[in-house]
Structure formats: C-alpha cells, structure tokens
Design a protein around this motif. Structure first.
Motif, PDB file in Angstrom:
ATOM      1  N   ILE A  82     -30.245 -18.967 -45.241  1.00  0.00           N
ATOM      2  CA  ILE A  82     -29.341 -18.295 -44.542  1.00  0.00           C
ATOM      3  C   ILE A  82     -28.810 -17.643 -46.105  1.00  0.00           C
ATOM      4  O   ILE A  82     -27.424 -16.500 -46.043  1.00  0.00           O
ATOM      5  N   ALA A  83     -28.457 -18.819 -46.801  1.00  0.00           N
ATOM      6  CA  ALA A  83     -27.797 -18.828 -48.454  1.00  0.00           C
ATOM      7  C   ALA A  83     -28.597 -16.703 -48.693  1.00  0.00           C
ATOM      8  O   ALA A  83     -28.027 -16.772 -49.955  1.00  0.00           O
ATOM      9  N   LYS A  84     -29.808 -17.369 -48.974  1.00  0.00           N
ATOM     10  CA  LYS A  84     -30.045 -15.824 -50.246  1.00  0.00           C
ATOM     11  C   LYS A  84     -29.684 -14.160 -49.230  1.00  0.00           C
ATOM     12  O   LYS A  84     -29.604 -13.713 -50.145  1.00  0.00           O
ATOM     13  N   LYS A  85     -29.171 -15.611 -47.983  1.00  0.00           N
ATOM     14  CA  LYS A  85     -28.972 -13.365 -47.970  1.00  0.00           C
ATOM     15  C   LYS A  85     -27.729 -13.082 -47.637  1.00  0.00           C
ATOM     16  O   LYS A  85     -26.960 -12.172 -47.713  1.00  0.00           O
ATOM     17  N   THR A  86     -26.491 -14.207 -47.362  1.00  0.00           N
ATOM     18  CA  THR A  86     -24.990 -14.313 -47.443  1.00  0.00           C
ATOM     19  C   THR A  86     -23.986 -14.889 -48.210  1.00  0.00           C
ATOM     20  O   THR A  86     -25.475 -16.041 -48.259  1.00  0.00           O
ATOM     21  N   THR A  87     -23.344 -15.401 -48.247  1.00  0.00           N
ATOM     22  CA  THR A  87     -22.424 -16.691 -48.761  1.00  0.00           C
ATOM     23  C   THR A  87     -21.774 -17.525 -47.852  1.00  0.00           C
ATOM     24  O   THR A  87     -21.594 -17.068 -46.191  1.00  0.00           O
ATOM     25  N   VAL A  88     -22.288 -18.513 -48.021  1.00  0.00           N
ATOM     26  CA  VAL A  88     -22.577 -19.460 -46.263  1.00  0.00           C
ATOM     27  C   VAL A  88     -21.288 -20.708 -46.833  1.00  0.00           C
ATOM     28  O   VAL A  88     -21.617 -21.110 -48.229  1.00  0.00           O
ATOM     29  N   VAL A  89     -20.273 -21.670 -45.932  1.00  0.00           N
ATOM     30  CA  VAL A  89     -19.276 -22.745 -46.331  1.00  0.00           C
ATOM     31  C   VAL A  89     -20.956 -23.303 -45.245  1.00  0.00           C
ATOM     32  O   VAL A  89     -20.768 -23.414 -43.842  1.00  0.00           O
ATOM     33  N   PRO A  90     -21.799 -24.137 -46.016  1.00  0.00           N
ATOM     34  CA  PRO A  90     -22.978 -24.857 -45.037  1.00  0.00           C
ATOM     35  C   PRO A  90     -22.358 -26.300 -44.443  1.00  0.00           C
ATOM     36  O   PRO A  90     -21.050 -26.916 -44.573  1.00  0.00           O
ATOM     37  N   THR A  91     -22.793 -26.845 -43.845  1.00  0.00           N
ATOM     38  CA  THR A  91     -22.309 -28.154 -42.618  1.00  0.00           C
ATOM     39  C   THR A  91     -23.163 -28.858 -42.975  1.00  0.00           C
ATOM     40  O   THR A  91     -24.543 -28.887 -42.772  1.00  0.00           O
ATOM     41  N   SER A  92     -22.972 -30.429 -42.905  1.00  0.00           N
ATOM     42  CA  SER A  92     -24.587 -31.123 -42.942  1.00  0.00           C
ATOM     43  C   SER A  92     -25.305 -31.367 -41.803  1.00  0.00           C
ATOM     44  O   SER A  92     -24.607 -31.028 -40.761  1.00  0.00           O
ATOM     45  N   PHE A  93     -26.351 -32.025 -41.499  1.00  0.00           N
ATOM     46  CA  PHE A  93     -26.970 -32.268 -40.518  1.00  0.00           C
ATOM     47  C   PHE A  93     -26.015 -32.703 -39.416  1.00  0.00           C
ATOM     48  O   PHE A  93     -25.533 -33.378 -39.889  1.00  0.00           O
ATOM     49  N   GLY A  94     -26.805 -32.843 -38.756  1.00  0.00           N
ATOM     50  CA  GLY A  94     -26.064 -33.317 -37.178  1.00  0.00           C
ATOM     51  C   GLY A  94     -24.504 -33.138 -36.866  1.00  0.00           C
ATOM     52  O   GLY A  94     -24.137 -33.794 -36.067  1.00  0.00           O
ATOM     53  N   THR A  95     -24.285 -32.052 -37.508  1.00  0.00           N
ATOM     54  CA  THR A  95     -22.983 -31.092 -36.672  1.00  0.00           C
ATOM     55  C   THR A  95     -23.085 -30.718 -35.250  1.00  0.00           C
ATOM     56  O   THR A  95     -23.353 -29.067 -35.813  1.00  0.00           O
ATOM     57  N   VAL A  96     -22.396 -31.319 -34.804  1.00  0.00           N
ATOM     58  CA  VAL A  96     -22.648 -30.649 -32.730  1.00  0.00           C
ATOM     59  C   VAL A  96     -21.461 -30.800 -32.196  1.00  0.00           C
ATOM     60  O   VAL A  96     -20.795 -31.780 -32.816  1.00  0.00           O
ATOM     61  N   PHE A  97     -21.239 -29.314 -31.454  1.00  0.00           N
ATOM     62  CA  PHE A  97     -20.379 -29.243 -31.088  1.00  0.00           C
ATOM     63  C   PHE A  97     -20.429 -29.870 -29.234  1.00  0.00           C
ATOM     64  O   PHE A  97     -21.401 -29.265 -29.274  1.00  0.00           O
ATOM     65  N   GLU A  98     -19.137 -30.083 -28.949  1.00  0.00           N
ATOM     66  CA  GLU A  98     -19.850 -30.089 -26.854  1.00  0.00           C
ATOM     67  C   GLU A  98     -19.745 -29.240 -26.812  1.00  0.00           C
ATOM     68  O   GLU A  98     -20.677 -28.636 -25.808  1.00  0.00           O
ATOM     69  N   ASN A  99     -18.461 -27.886 -26.864  1.00  0.00           N
ATOM     70  CA  ASN A  99     -18.787 -26.585 -26.511  1.00  0.00           C
ATOM     71  C   ASN A  99     -17.798 -25.545 -27.416  1.00  0.00           C
ATOM     72  O   ASN A  99     -17.746 -25.875 -28.009  1.00  0.00           O
ATOM     73  N   ASP A 100     -17.928 -24.419 -27.221  1.00  0.00           N
ATOM     74  CA  ASP A 100     -17.227 -23.327 -27.860  1.00  0.00           C
ATOM     75  C   ASP A 100     -15.687 -23.095 -27.950  1.00  0.00           C
ATOM     76  O   ASP A 100     -15.156 -23.238 -28.854  1.00  0.00           O
ATOM     77  N   GLU A 101     -15.281 -24.141 -26.810  1.00  0.00           N
ATOM     78  CA  GLU A 101     -13.361 -24.414 -27.061  1.00  0.00           C
ATOM     79  C   GLU A 101     -13.697 -25.560 -28.000  1.00  0.00           C
ATOM     80  O   GLU A 101     -12.720 -25.647 -29.632  1.00  0.00           O
ATOM     81  N   VAL A 102     -14.013 -25.805 -28.688  1.00  0.00           N
ATOM     82  CA  VAL A 102     -14.019 -27.504 -29.423  1.00  0.00           C
ATOM     83  C   VAL A 102     -14.238 -27.001 -30.521  1.00  0.00           C
ATOM     84  O   VAL A 102     -13.646 -26.527 -32.136  1.00  0.00           O
TER      85      VAL A 102
END
Length: 219
Positions: A82-102
């Motif tokens: 992703i970083a090769k193609k654009t600027t990204v704010v990376p998150t750490s492994f295992g960042t999972v959300f229950e749903n879109d709203e959260v």
C-alpha cells in the motif's frame, strides 16, 4: 453433554464462524483510493469512506485475533505494498472492528490527527538505523552525535527507539522524502566506511509506523 446440547453448541460455533468482522490495515486520503490489493486470507481489500479519508479493510472471522507470526508478516507486507502506491496511516496487526458503525466512530474521533499524519508523511518513507558497537567499550565522544546529525540532515523527522543493549549506540527511525532515499542510503554507506569499528543495521523502507501518534484499536 447429550446429543441435543452438542448440536446446539455446534450450531452456535458455526454461527460465530459465519460472522465477518472488519480488519483495518490503514487509512489513506480518499482521492488515492483507487488501488487494488488483496488482504489477509486472500480477501479483497475494501474501502470505507469517511469525509475525505478512506479506511482500507477486509473481512475477518475473529474479533480479537491472537498474534500469529505468519499473518503479522503478511499484514506488514500488505502495508508495504500500500505504501508503495500511496501515503498511508498504518495500523498494527489485529486491528479488528465489530461493524462499520464502530469503525466510523473511531475515524470520527481520530479524524484531525489522521489528517495531520497524512500531511506529515505524504511522499515520505520510514527508514530504521541501529548502530552497534562491535565490542563492549567506549566510543570516542561525539561519534554518536556526528552520525545522528548527518542522518537528520537528510530526514524530515526522527524518532529515538529503546537502547535495549549496552552495545547499542544508536537506535532511530527516520522519516525521509522518497526522492532522498538514495542519498540517505549513500550516507549510510559513507558512515559504514568511516566507522569500521561499528556495525550499522539499516532497514526499510517501511510505512511510517514510528510517526503515527494515534491510538487506533479495534473493538
């Protein structure tokens, strides 16, 4: 456990396994969101837009994943792509959300910090440098400062890491403009030639992990 209880438990387990959660890799500017890439478990990376930023996500079967070395490496490699193609704010492994709203609640509360980080890191990469003494003992005064100053001149910002060993003279991450990558690498080579009694561990380029001061955690 009787047969009926076993069937109920099996049904509940199947239901849990059928639930899909949202795995977050990082956040980019919305105008750069045309990239196509696969995520973990070969799931396509989806885009969830919020104002003028976009969260890069994929479906994931577990809400609170246990650290898995193989998937952690894959997560890092996906972010490198992703970083090769654009600027990204990376998150750490295992960042999972229950749903879109959260996820959107988190994007809302972190929006200004995300925008500031995207602006800071645009067109830049992270490079890591560790300088190690070949043996325990004193290094002439000023050597560490000389090395640090020469690398700081080619970087936008630097962050000090932990000195986890008595042999570790320097441990820094540098935020470097992509067009200065070669110059930075050449400077490392010059320093290695000048300080043959020191060992340089030079890594990268990486997404700017060390320059993201935003707490984005799944839930």
């Amino acid at each position: 456990m009787n047969k009926m209880e076993a069937e109920i438990e099996m049904s509940q387990n199947e239901k849990e396994q059928s639930v899909e959660y949202i795995y977050l890799y990082g956040i980019i500017n919305k105008k750069d969101s045309k990239l196509k890439i696969n995520g973990l478990k070969n799931s396509p990376v989806n885009k969830i837009n919020f104002k003028d930023i976009t969260a890069l996500t994929s479906s994931y079967p577990i809400l609170n994943p246990v650290l898995n070395d193989e998937e952690a490496v894959e997560h890092a490699n996906i972010l490198k792509e992703i970083a090769k193609k654009t600027t990204v704010v990376p998150t750490s492994f295992g960042t999972v959300f229950e749903n879109d709203e959260v996820l959107e609640t988190v994007l809302s509360s972190s929006y200004l910090a995300i925008k500031q980080t995207l602006a800071l890191t645009k067109g830049k990469i992270e490079l890591g440098v560790k300088v190690i003494k070949n043996q325990l003992g004193e290094v002439p005064d000023g050597v560490a400062l000389e090395i640090l100053e020469s690398l700081n001149k080619l970087s936008v910002k630097s962050e000090k890491g932990n000195n986890f060993s008595d042999r570790l003279l320097l441990n820094y991450s540098f935020l470097v403009e992509k067009n200065k990558f070669s110059k930075f690498s050449d400077e490392i080579a010059k320093l290695e030639e000048k300080h043959k009694d020191l060992k340089f561990l030079y890594t990268g380029p990486w997404p700017p992990y060390s320059f993201v001061n935003i707490k984005i955690s799944g839930s």
